[in-house]
Design an enzyme around this catalytic site. Structure first.
Site, PDB file in Angstrom:
ATOM      1  N   CYS A 109     -46.504  32.340 148.895  1.00 25.33           N
ATOM      2  CA  CYS A 109     -45.889  33.425 148.176  1.00 25.33           C
ATOM      3  C   CYS A 109     -44.214  32.440 147.463  1.00 25.33           C
ATOM      4  CB  CYS A 109     -45.638  34.587 147.752  1.00 25.33           C
ATOM      5  SG  CYS A 109     -44.683  34.996 146.233  1.00 25.33           S
ATOM      6  N   VAL A 149     -44.461  42.051 147.036  1.00 27.60           N
ATOM      7  CA  VAL A 149     -43.752  41.569 147.840  1.00 27.60           C
ATOM      8  C   VAL A 149     -43.458  39.875 146.904  1.00 27.60           C
ATOM      9  CG1 VAL A 149     -44.386  42.197 150.042  1.00 27.60           C
ATOM     10  CG2 VAL A 149     -45.146  40.524 149.011  1.00 27.60           C
TER      11      VAL A 149
END
Length: 301
Positions: A109, A149
């Site tokens: 990410c 997240v």
């Protein structure tokens, strides 16, 4: 109430020196808990981790980055005191995506890397909790109903969204300053969306490649006149946001399109080289295999 616990080895040495030593020690094995979560144990000793509770078998460890371990951080006494105080403070709790190719490693990410870069550049200790997003634990939805997240626990409060997290960190820990001036904060901000458009495109003549080149050319011009970074000679929040996105762009387009930034955009290429070679970037970057796997659904969809 914290969902995790971690122990830090005690020593007669200074907290900062102890943290730096632990960051340089050999890696320890990692494990997965019943909650579908693994914890990255990069550069720590096995004694630095304990289970959070018998039922969860969660592992936790503390990470610290000190620019130039073995010496005091910045020369200014005020900053030395500030960083020393942070090193001995309760570490931040950071929940992040776990690798889908190598269990126990940080996932792909770019927004999580932005948060970790900010924490690293501000020399803050932190506990990293890796989440298997294919099997999200129930407690994740308790602290963030969206189940997303990154999220960071700061002063007993969980904070979501990388924009909010990094701004909060800047306000609470203003040294060293990372804020980008408002007139430069949006520099390069369209590169990521045009990269995604080009990556997803199946029509070579639809203009998506040119749209990306146009944005990269604008960025190259900015760096030529204002560089080497977005705000001149010093790294700022804009770089910590853009760097991970350019990393994904380089890997994904290289793999799926056999494409790379043209040599004519020399300032962009040097910028990427400089950002990617930062110690903090190397510590927080995703594996190339994860970046490729992470973008596969966009390409194949």
């Amino acid at each position: 109430m914290s969902f995790f616990s971690a122990t830090r080895a005690t020593s007669s040495r200074s907290p900062l020196a102890s943290l730096c030593d632990r960051a340089a020690s050999s890696p320890a094995p990692t494990g997965s808990g019943e909650l579908g979560m693994a914890v990255l144990l990069r550069g720590t000793s096995a004694a630095a981790a304990t289970t959070a509770a018998p039922s969860s078998a969660l592992l936790a460890t503390t990470f610290c980055r000190a620019r130039g371990c073995g010496r005091l951080l910045p020369a200014a006494p005020r900053l030395q005191r500030a960083f020393a105080a942070r090193a001995s403070a309760q570490p931040l709790e950071v929940c992040a995506k776990e690798s889908i190719t190598v269990p126990g490693r940080l996932g792909d990410c770019p927004f999580t890397q932005r948060v970790l870069l900010t924490i690293e550049e501000k020399h803050l200790p932190y506990d990293l909790k890796l989440i298997n997003l294919a099997n999200k634990p129930d407690w994740l939805f308790e602290i963030n109903p969206e189940g997303k997240v990154p999220i960071v626990k700061l002063e007993e409060k969980w904070i979501a969204d990388s924009d909010v997290i990094t701004q909060t960190l800047e306000e609470k820990y203003p040294e060293p300053p990372l804020a980008t001036p408002p007139d430069k904060a949006s520099v390069g901000s369209k590169i990521f969306s045009t990269f995604i458009g080009f990556l997803k495109s199946k029509d070579p003549s639809d203009g998506t490649e040119q749209a990306l080149l146009d944005e990269l050319t604008l960025f190259d011009s900015h760096l030529k006149d204002n560089g080497p970074f977005v705000n001149g000679g010093a790294i700022s929040a804009a770089d910590l946001s853009l760097g991970p996105k350019l990393y994904h762009m380089e890997i994904a387009l290289g793999h799926y399109k056999n494409w790379s930034v043209p040599d004519s955009l020399s300032h962009v290429k040097q910028y990427m080289k400089s950002i990617f070679s930062m110690d903090s970037f190397a510590k927080t970057q995703a594996l190339q295999e994860d970046v490729i796997a992470g973008w596969r659904p966009k390409v194949m969809g």
